[in-house]
Design a protein around this motif. Structure first.
Motif, short mmCIF file in Angstrom:
data_model
loop_
_atom_site.label_atom_id
_atom_site.label_comp_id
_atom_site.label_asym_id
_atom_site.label_seq_id
_atom_site.Cartn_x
_atom_site.Cartn_y
_atom_site.Cartn_z
N HIS A 25 8.30 -0.14 -3.38
CA HIS A 25 7.74 0.87 -2.48
C HIS A 25 6.33 1.26 -2.89
O HIS A 25 5.44 1.40 -2.04
N ASP A 26 6.09 1.43 -4.18
CA ASP A 26 4.77 1.85 -4.66
C ASP A 26 3.70 0.80 -4.35
O ASP A 26 2.59 1.14 -3.94
N HIS A 29 3.07 0.69 -0.53
CA HIS A 29 2.34 1.89 -0.12
C HIS A 29 0.87 1.78 -0.50
O HIS A 29 -0.02 2.10 0.31
N GLN A 30 0.60 1.33 -1.71
CA GLN A 30 -0.79 1.21 -2.17
C GLN A 30 -1.59 0.23 -1.31
O GLN A 30 -2.73 0.49 -0.94
N VAL A 33 -2.12 1.65 2.36
CA VAL A 33 -3.15 2.70 2.35
C VAL A 33 -4.54 2.10 2.17
O VAL A 33 -5.49 2.48 2.85
N VAL A 181 4.59 -3.54 8.72
CA VAL A 181 5.30 -2.29 8.46
C VAL A 181 5.59 -1.55 9.77
O VAL A 181 6.63 -0.92 9.93
#
Length: 201
Positions: A25-26, A29-30, A33, A181
């Motif tokens: 997930h991290d 997400h990075q 973004v 996503v």
């Protein structure tokens, strides 16, 4: 591992590293973004007290007039400059190529686990006609926001999908994490799967 081909008894053999990767997930997400920030214009601009149009002469005498003030270009006055004025800047975040590819693999793997990745032998339309594409999509359960990925998106397919607000068509070269996503279901051709595998391997 193997991916089932929709409306066919055959299966497509693919790499576990690309379509069976553990979801992070991290990392995803990075990368998402960073990708979205790279598209920001960063052109917001405001003027400081030294840049606004107006005289810098002292507005009134120092004593006898109440509060002491200097130039009317000060931020406390209407028409004055902005205290911490925004200036054009880049929102770009550095993402290594290895991280980017790992995030794409993680997203594809998670879509596959959730049953939101559908593989077909081929997908195209004969003519530039939106109604023809709509009819063809009815044969698949793709949800409200489908993403169609082909090896090289044909002009007929791209133009037919242009008037459908939530249908996206991409070739492998134009694939990005935000599109993956945001899609309810990803419909990908067998040739595109092989090309994605070559890219991410």
């Amino acid at each position: 591992m193997e991916l089932a081909i929709t409306n066919s008894k055959e299966k497509l053999s693919v790499s576990d590293a690309v379509f069976g990767r553990e979801f992070s997930h991290d990392l995803v997400h990075q990368v998402v973004v960073a990708y979205r920030n790279a598209g920001r214009a960063g052109t917001k601009a405001q003027k400081t007290r030294s840049e606004v149009n107006g005289t810098t002469k002292k507005s009134k005498k120092q004593k006898g007039g109440g509060a002491r003030h200097g130039a009317l270009t000060a931020p406390i006055f209407v028409g004055g400059g902005v205290t911490f004025a925004a200036k054009p800047r880049s929102f770009e975040q550095k993402v290594n190529r290895k991280m980017y590819r790992a995030a794409i693999s993680a997203i594809l793997s998670e879509l596959n686990r959730q049953g939101r990745l559908k593989v077909v032998d081929a997908f195209d339309v004969d003519a530039t006609k939106t109604s023809g594409l709509v009819e063809k999509l009815k044969g698949f359960d793709l949800g409200q926001r489908p993403l169609i990925v082909t090896e090289e998106a044909s002009e007929h397919l791209y133009l037919s999908a242009r008037n459908l607000p939530y249908v996206e068509v991409r070739d492998v070269q134009g694939l990005d994490p935000v599109a993956l996503v945001g899609a309810d279901t990803v419909l990908v051709t067998a040739d595109a799967v092989k090309k994605i595998e070559e890219w991410l391997a």
